[in-house]
Scaffold this active site. Structure first.
Site, PDB file in Angstrom:
ATOM      1  N   ILE A  35       0.862  -1.184   0.000  1.00  0.00           N
ATOM      2  CA  ILE A  35       0.000   0.000   0.000  1.00  0.00           C
ATOM      3  C   ILE A  35       0.895   1.229   0.000  1.00  0.00           C
ATOM      4  O   ILE A  35       1.661   1.450   0.937  1.00  0.00           O
ATOM      5  CB  ILE A  35      -0.928   0.020   1.225  1.00  0.00           C
ATOM      6  CG1 ILE A  35      -1.733  -1.278   1.329  1.00  0.00           C
ATOM      7  CG2 ILE A  35      -1.868   1.224   1.160  1.00  0.00           C
ATOM      8  CD1 ILE A  35      -2.536  -1.400   2.614  1.00  0.00           C
ATOM      9  N   ASP A  36       0.794   2.023  -1.057  1.00  0.00           N
ATOM     10  CA  ASP A  36       1.697   3.167  -1.231  1.00  0.00           C
ATOM     11  C   ASP A  36       0.922   4.295  -1.912  1.00  0.00           C
ATOM     12  O   ASP A  36       1.232   4.692  -3.028  1.00  0.00           O
ATOM     13  CB  ASP A  36       2.904   2.737  -2.065  1.00  0.00           C
ATOM     14  CG  ASP A  36       3.980   3.804  -2.114  1.00  0.00           C
ATOM     15  OD1 ASP A  36       4.216   4.458  -1.091  1.00  0.00           O
ATOM     16  OD2 ASP A  36       4.578   3.984  -3.199  1.00  0.00           O
ATOM     17  N   ILE A  37      -0.098   4.780  -1.214  1.00  0.00           N
ATOM     18  CA  ILE A  37      -1.049   5.719  -1.809  1.00  0.00           C
ATOM     19  C   ILE A  37      -0.912   7.096  -1.166  1.00  0.00           C
ATOM     20  O   ILE A  37      -1.135   7.255   0.040  1.00  0.00           O
ATOM     21  CB  ILE A  37      -2.493   5.209  -1.650  1.00  0.00           C
ATOM     22  CG1 ILE A  37      -2.656   3.867  -2.376  1.00  0.00           C
ATOM     23  CG2 ILE A  37      -3.489   6.229  -2.192  1.00  0.00           C
ATOM     24  CD1 ILE A  37      -4.009   3.219  -2.172  1.00  0.00           C
TER      25      ILE A  37
END
Length: 221
Positions: free
Chosen positions: A142-144
């Site tokens: 998860i890299d938002i």
């Protein structure tokens, strides 16, 4: 290339475009490497690649290389995908989800993501995607970010529970967060405390590249 050589002296910006979600997207030569930045932070390659590489190294490159499928929520320039393919020699299926088709076009133009054979890019909202997918994953990254802001849904219990549900047995979540205030620190602490389940092991790697904290969730069965 002249720009590449000059970048060892000072950064050389070669592309800039407006973005509805991130204000601006820039491509710059820095110390001989292309990086993607938003207005106020690094989006891909550069420090962001170092942050996620550290998290993947913590999990173990050898372990990851044996996994069958990975889900990347938040692609941007695709630096974590490049780490998986080029450094870890990941041969499994990679699904990359990003809400912004323009940023994917830029990533294809400058970082050649469309040449990665085991990569499938899905243009979708991450929240909507995790609700719809029927797949299970060995690795979820998860890299938002929207510039320096992280959407609130990422820290909601429902979303995290759904992410954990999508893990295969022994699967792992690598969640990159940004902590710019005491409020952000408390937000992360609350998230970690909410995952109170003997089926999972949760740990954090704080202050990676000053402002980032990596949260790692491992499914034990």
């Amino acid at each position: 290339m002249l720009y590449k050589l000059l970048s060892y002296i000072l950064p050389v910006k070669i592309f800039q475009a407006k973005s509805k979600l991130s204000k601006t997207i820039e491509i710059t030569w820095v110390n001989g490497e292309l990086v993607m930045d938003s207005e106020n932070t690094n989006y891909s390659y550069g420090s962001l690649q170092r942050i996620l590489r550290k998290g993947l190294n913590h999990l173990g490159f050898e372990k990851i290389s044996k996994m069958n499928n990975a889900l990347i929520l938040g692609v941007a320039g695709g630096s974590v995908i490049k780490t998986l393919v080029d450094e870890i020699n990941f041969k499994g299926q990679i699904t990359g989800v990003d809400i912004d088709p323009n940023i994917i076009k830029i990533a294809n133009d400058y970082f050649k993501l469309d040449e990665i054979k085991n990569l499938n890019i899905v243009i979708d909202d991450a929240f909507e995607f995790v609700l719809k997918t029927k797949e299970r994953y060995d690795l979820i990254v998860i890299d938002i970010f929207q510039d320096t802001t992280m959407p609130n849904f990422l820290f909601e219990k429902f979303f995290i529970n759904r992410i954990c549900f999508l893990l295969q047995s022994k699967g792992v979540v690598l969640f990159n967060t940004m902590c710019l205030s005491s409020k952000d620190n408390l937000r992360n602490q609350n998230l970690i405390e909410e995952i109170n389940d003997d089926s999972y092991k949760i740990q954090s790697i704080p202050r990676v590249e000053v402002h980032n904290e990596l949260i790692i969730i491992e499914k034990l069965d």
